[in-house]
Design a protein around this motif. Structure first.
Motif, mmCIF file in Angstrom:
data_model
loop_
_atom_site.group_PDB
_atom_site.id
_atom_site.type_symbol
_atom_site.label_atom_id
_atom_site.label_comp_id
_atom_site.label_asym_id
_atom_site.label_seq_id
_atom_site.Cartn_x
_atom_site.Cartn_y
_atom_site.Cartn_z
ATOM 1 N N SER A 1 -10.262 2.892 -4.910
ATOM 2 C CA SER A 1 -9.110 3.670 -4.436
ATOM 3 C C SER A 1 -7.894 2.757 -4.387
ATOM 4 O O SER A 1 -7.954 1.669 -3.807
ATOM 5 C CB SER A 1 -9.375 4.247 -3.042
ATOM 6 N N VAL A 2 -6.808 3.198 -4.996
ATOM 7 C CA VAL A 2 -5.568 2.414 -5.063
ATOM 8 C C VAL A 2 -4.490 3.153 -4.280
ATOM 9 O O VAL A 2 -4.203 4.320 -4.559
ATOM 10 C CB VAL A 2 -5.111 2.205 -6.510
ATOM 11 N N VAL B 1 -0.626 3.566 -3.140
ATOM 12 C CA VAL B 1 0.766 3.285 -3.505
ATOM 13 C C VAL B 1 1.656 3.960 -2.478
ATOM 14 O O VAL B 1 1.766 5.192 -2.444
ATOM 15 C CB VAL B 1 1.105 3.812 -4.911
ATOM 16 N N VAL C 1 2.092 4.301 -11.298
ATOM 17 C CA VAL C 1 0.899 5.148 -11.284
ATOM 18 C C VAL C 1 0.255 5.201 -12.668
ATOM 19 O O VAL C 1 -0.975 5.147 -12.799
ATOM 20 C CB VAL C 1 1.253 6.560 -10.781
ATOM 21 N N ILE D 1 -1.875 2.244 -13.228
ATOM 22 C CA ILE D 1 -3.114 2.286 -12.436
ATOM 23 C C ILE D 1 -4.138 3.194 -13.108
ATOM 24 O O ILE D 1 -5.300 2.820 -13.306
ATOM 25 C CB ILE D 1 -2.806 2.772 -11.004
ATOM 26 N N LEU D 2 -3.711 4.395 -13.476
ATOM 27 C CA LEU D 2 -4.634 5.343 -14.098
ATOM 28 C C LEU D 2 -5.011 4.922 -15.516
ATOM 29 O O LEU D 2 -6.004 5.400 -16.055
ATOM 30 C CB LEU D 2 -4.008 6.742 -14.113
ATOM 31 N N CYS E 1 -6.157 7.196 -7.355
ATOM 32 C CA CYS E 1 -4.817 6.704 -7.007
ATOM 33 C C CYS E 1 -4.235 7.623 -5.938
ATOM 34 O O CYS E 1 -4.121 8.835 -6.136
ATOM 35 C CB CYS E 1 -3.907 6.680 -8.235
ATOM 36 N N ARG F 1 -10.580 9.665 -13.460
ATOM 37 C CA ARG F 1 -9.343 9.256 -12.810
ATOM 38 C C ARG F 1 -8.837 10.434 -11.985
ATOM 39 O O ARG F 1 -8.897 11.581 -12.423
ATOM 40 C CB ARG F 1 -8.264 8.844 -13.822
ATOM 41 N N LEU G 1 -5.626 11.672 -9.033
ATOM 42 C CA LEU G 1 -4.342 11.377 -8.400
ATOM 43 C C LEU G 1 -4.203 12.263 -7.173
ATOM 44 O O LEU G 1 -4.302 13.497 -7.270
ATOM 45 C CB LEU G 1 -3.201 11.632 -9.385
ATOM 46 N N CYS H 1 -0.764 -1.235 -4.622
ATOM 47 C CA CYS H 1 0.232 -1.535 -5.642
ATOM 48 C C CYS H 1 1.588 -1.077 -5.131
ATOM 49 O O CYS H 1 1.733 0.077 -4.688
ATOM 50 C CB CYS H 1 -0.109 -0.829 -6.960
#
Length: 318
Positions: free
Chosen positions: A23-24, A26, A39, A42-43, A53, A73, A75, A105
């Motif tokens: 898990s990222v 932002v 983004v 990241i993806l 993300c 992926r 979002l 990030c």
């Protein structure tokens, strides 16, 4: 978790290999163009496992993003439910995260495609709970790599020096590391040095492994957000020193922090206080470089803003 098959070197058969979900987070406020660029990077990672993300809007309206997610992926767009500011945004993101591994990030930074896969390799070692990587500073007049020449960063190194290469946008940590270190501190004044304060707690729990490659592009503006916010910097650094008494173990590290305080005091026209603080810095470490840059500001020969801009052109801060 997605499975792949790899050869079993002992018997020639294949065995499943799993990749933990990442898990990222932002945290953002109002930079849609830069955000979509971050983004997308990241993806677009080549990591074989799932990547989630989470974009956290900091007390502004949640806006849809035109970024394709692709297989494995996802979002997620959410609002910051914590205190306004970067620390609260990151904490809100982690609360919404489902991954076993956590990353962060900044919304104006870019990840190279191999970042997560290279870092996840290091986390295969159970003795490691966090991993960083090198970075490239890119902005007006600068394009410079910053890569460490060692494989680990430990607490004593962070007490002595900020270690710029261990940047918030480079970090990948286990969820257990997050739980042990605790949330990002939302009480630190202005959110200044929130990443460094959190890293002190992380490195007290685990050494931070380093991938010796520049895998993050930092949009270098050198912290100009803090231009003129000198009183906030003074409060934040004093808060940091009070919260972490272990900083006193390093005279050089304490001189660095108090040198930053002296510079901010001088830049904020609090010259008498700056002189007293600078005297303490000299006693701690006569070679502390912030002594030389603070004296002209105290004397009124240069402004703090000008000194900071000169440092930024060289890829450095104060």
């Amino acid at each position: 978790m997605p499975d792949t098959t790899v050869p079993d070197t002992a018997g020639g058969d294949t065995v499943p290999q799993t990749y933990p979900e990442i898990s990222v987070v932002v945290a953002t406020r109002d930079r849609p163009g830069l955000l979509e660029r971050a983004v997308a990077s990241i993806l677009g990672q080549d990591y074989p496992g799932r990547i989630e993300c989470i974009v956290v809007y900091d007390h502004v309206d949640v806006r849809e993003l035109d970024v394709p997610a692709g297989p494995d992926r996802s979002l997620k767009l959410i609002a910051n439910t914590h205190r306004q500011g970067l620390p609260g945004g990151r904490n809100s993101g982690v609360e919404a995260a489902t991954g076993e591994l956590l990353a962060f990030c900044d919304d104006d930074d870019i990840w190279l495609p191999t970042k997560l896969s290279r870092q996840a390799e290091r986390l295969a070692d159970p003795a490691i709970g966090a991993v960083s990587c090198g970075l490239r500073l890119r902005g007006p007049g600068i394009d410079k790599e910053r890569v460490l020449d060692r494989d680990l960063v430990v607490l004593d190194e962070l007490l002595a020096d900020r270690v710029m290469e261990v940047h918030s946008s480079t970090m990948l940590v286990r969820r257990s590391t997050w739980a042990a270190a605790g949330e990002v501190d939302e009480d630190i004044p202005g959110g200044y040095s929130e990443d460094y304060e959190w890293l002190l707690r992380v490195s007290a729990h685990t050494p931070i492994a380093v991938v010796r490659e520049a895998l993050v592009v930092v949009d270098w503006h050198g912290g100009s957000f803090y231009f003129g916010r000198w009183a906030t910097i003074v409060e934040a650094q004093r808060y940091l020193i009070d919260k972490h008494p272990e900083l006193a173990r390093s005279r050089a590290g304490m001189a660095r922090l108090r040198g930053q305080i002296a510079f901010a005091l001088a830049s904020g026209h609090r010259r008498t206080e700056a002189v007293k603080e600078l005297a303490a810095v000299v006693r701690l470490n006569p070679r502390e470089k912030r002594v030389l840059v603070t004296v002209p500001v105290i004397l009124g020969l240069m402004t703090g803003e000008r000194v900071l801009r000169m440092a930024q052109k060289r890829g450095k801060g104060i």
